[in-house]
Structure formats: C-alpha cells, structure tokens
Write a protein that holds these residues in place. Sequence first.
Motif, PDB file in Angstrom:
ATOM      1  N   ALA A   6      -3.982 -17.405   2.001  1.00  0.00           N
ATOM      2  CA  ALA A   6      -4.021 -15.967   2.279  1.00  0.00           C
ATOM      3  C   ALA A   6      -3.820 -15.220   0.971  1.00  0.00           C
ATOM      4  CB  ALA A   6      -2.930 -15.589   3.271  1.00  0.00           C
ATOM      5  N   ALA A   7      -4.774 -14.357   0.635  1.00  0.00           N
ATOM      6  CA  ALA A   7      -4.670 -13.498  -0.538  1.00  0.00           C
ATOM      7  C   ALA A   7      -4.415 -12.085  -0.030  1.00  0.00           C
ATOM      8  CB  ALA A   7      -5.956 -13.543  -1.346  1.00  0.00           C
ATOM      9  N   MET A   8      -3.291 -11.502  -0.448  1.00  0.00           N
ATOM     10  CA  MET A   8      -2.926 -10.178   0.043  1.00  0.00           C
ATOM     11  C   MET A   8      -2.562  -9.272  -1.130  1.00  0.00           C
ATOM     12  SD  MET A   8      -0.790 -11.221   3.412  1.00  0.00           S
ATOM     13  CE  MET A   8      -1.385  -9.912   4.436  1.00  0.00           C
ATOM     14  N   ILE A   9      -3.007  -8.030  -1.033  1.00  0.00           N
ATOM     15  CA  ILE A   9      -2.655  -7.006  -2.016  1.00  0.00           C
ATOM     16  C   ILE A   9      -1.920  -5.902  -1.266  1.00  0.00           C
ATOM     17  CG2 ILE A   9      -3.474  -5.417  -3.783  1.00  0.00           C
ATOM     18  CD1 ILE A   9      -6.052  -7.080  -3.912  1.00  0.00           C
ATOM     19  N   PHE A  10      -0.689  -5.655  -1.681  1.00  0.00           N
ATOM     20  CA  PHE A  10       0.153  -4.655  -1.039  1.00  0.00           C
ATOM     21  C   PHE A  10       0.230  -3.390  -1.889  1.00  0.00           C
ATOM     22  CE2 PHE A  10       1.769  -8.796   0.320  1.00  0.00           C
ATOM     23  CZ  PHE A  10       1.691  -8.654   1.698  1.00  0.00           C
ATOM     24  N   SER A  11       0.430  -2.258  -1.242  1.00  0.00           N
ATOM     25  CA  SER A  11       0.582  -0.984  -1.927  1.00  0.00           C
ATOM     26  C   SER A  11       1.934  -0.927  -2.638  1.00  0.00           C
ATOM     27  CB  SER A  11       0.488   0.155  -0.918  1.00  0.00           C
ATOM     28  OG  SER A  11       0.798   1.387  -1.515  1.00  0.00           O
ATOM     29  N   VAL A  12       1.947  -0.344  -3.824  1.00  0.00           N
ATOM     30  CA  VAL A  12       3.201  -0.150  -4.553  1.00  0.00           C
ATOM     31  C   VAL A  12       3.633   1.319  -4.521  1.00  0.00           C
ATOM     32  CG1 VAL A  12       2.879  -2.139  -6.061  1.00  0.00           C
ATOM     33  CG2 VAL A  12       1.997   0.083  -6.769  1.00  0.00           C
ATOM     34  N   LEU A  50     -10.230   1.606  -7.708  1.00  0.00           N
ATOM     35  CA  LEU A  50      -9.276   2.281  -6.830  1.00  0.00           C
ATOM     36  C   LEU A  50      -9.463   1.845  -5.380  1.00  0.00           C
ATOM     37  CD1 LEU A  50      -9.371   5.954  -8.159  1.00  0.00           C
ATOM     38  CD2 LEU A  50      -7.667   4.207  -8.631  1.00  0.00           C
ATOM     39  N   ILE A  51      -8.362   1.547  -4.723  1.00  0.00           N
ATOM     40  CA  ILE A  51      -8.358   1.265  -3.291  1.00  0.00           C
ATOM     41  C   ILE A  51      -7.412   2.280  -2.671  1.00  0.00           C
ATOM     42  CG2 ILE A  51      -7.835  -0.392  -1.475  1.00  0.00           C
ATOM     43  CD1 ILE A  51      -8.248  -2.621  -3.522  1.00  0.00           C
ATOM     44  N   ASN A  52      -7.942   3.125  -1.792  1.00  0.00           N
ATOM     45  CA  ASN A  52      -7.155   4.198  -1.166  1.00  0.00           C
ATOM     46  C   ASN A  52      -6.470   5.064  -2.231  1.00  0.00           C
ATOM     47  OD1 ASN A  52      -7.906   3.042   1.241  1.00  0.00           O
ATOM     48  ND2 ASN A  52      -5.954   2.022   1.573  1.00  0.00           N
ATOM     49  N   ASP A  53      -7.175   5.371  -3.296  1.00  0.00           N
ATOM     50  CA  ASP A  53      -6.697   6.203  -4.410  1.00  0.00           C
ATOM     51  C   ASP A  53      -5.504   5.591  -5.136  1.00  0.00           C
ATOM     52  OD1 ASP A  53      -8.657   8.164  -4.022  1.00  0.00           O
ATOM     53  OD2 ASP A  53      -7.449   9.171  -2.503  1.00  0.00           O
ATOM     54  N   GLU A  54      -5.350   4.280  -5.084  1.00  0.00           N
ATOM     55  CA  GLU A  54      -4.272   3.591  -5.795  1.00  0.00           C
ATOM     56  C   GLU A  54      -4.872   2.714  -6.885  1.00  0.00           C
ATOM     57  OE1 GLU A  54      -1.073   1.890  -3.569  1.00  0.00           O
ATOM     58  OE2 GLU A  54      -1.578   3.084  -1.806  1.00  0.00           O
TER      59      GLU A  54
END
Length: 92
Positions: A6-12, A50-54
């Motif tokens: 599982a590859a996951m990228i979380f918002s900071v 950018l993903i969701n402006d992040e």
Amino acid sequence: MTKYEAAMIFSVANGDEATKALVEKFNALIAENGTIEDVADWGKRRLAYLINDEAEGYYVFTTFTAGPDFPAELERVAGITDGVLRAMVIKK
C-alpha cells in the motif's frame, strides 16, 4: 494469503499530530485484516504536482499479506478519509 503493498500520501496541512494519527489508523486497519511485514516511512516530501492545492505530502509504504477482499476495502476507506491525498494498493 497474498502479499500486497500500500502506497499512501497523507496531507500535512493539518499538522504533524494529525498526520501521525492517520498513519497509525491505517496501520491498525491493515494489522486487523492481515499481517504487516514492513512499513517504510518516507516522511514529508515535496509532491511532483499539486494535489488539492498542496505541495507537500507525507509518504508511507506498507507491505502486508491479506486475503483477496481486503485491498479493495483499504482503498475505499482511504478514498473517503479526509487527509489522504492519494492511496494505491498493488499485488506484489
């Protein structure tokens, strides 16, 4: 039992504590439904676009074994959880 990653990228954007809580939540979910073999915590990295402006995300790669139905459930839960920018589960 099949081996998956599982590859996951979380918002900071919500802070370090919220990010760590999400990582723990998903590791616990995987542990309940399978066996975790390895967790590669890459930490905070700059995104290629950018993903969701992040511009930054927190990367975690988890290798685990589980039944054939669980990866779809994991992706579903990740898709509806706030704070998850991207998630993908692959069969190794």
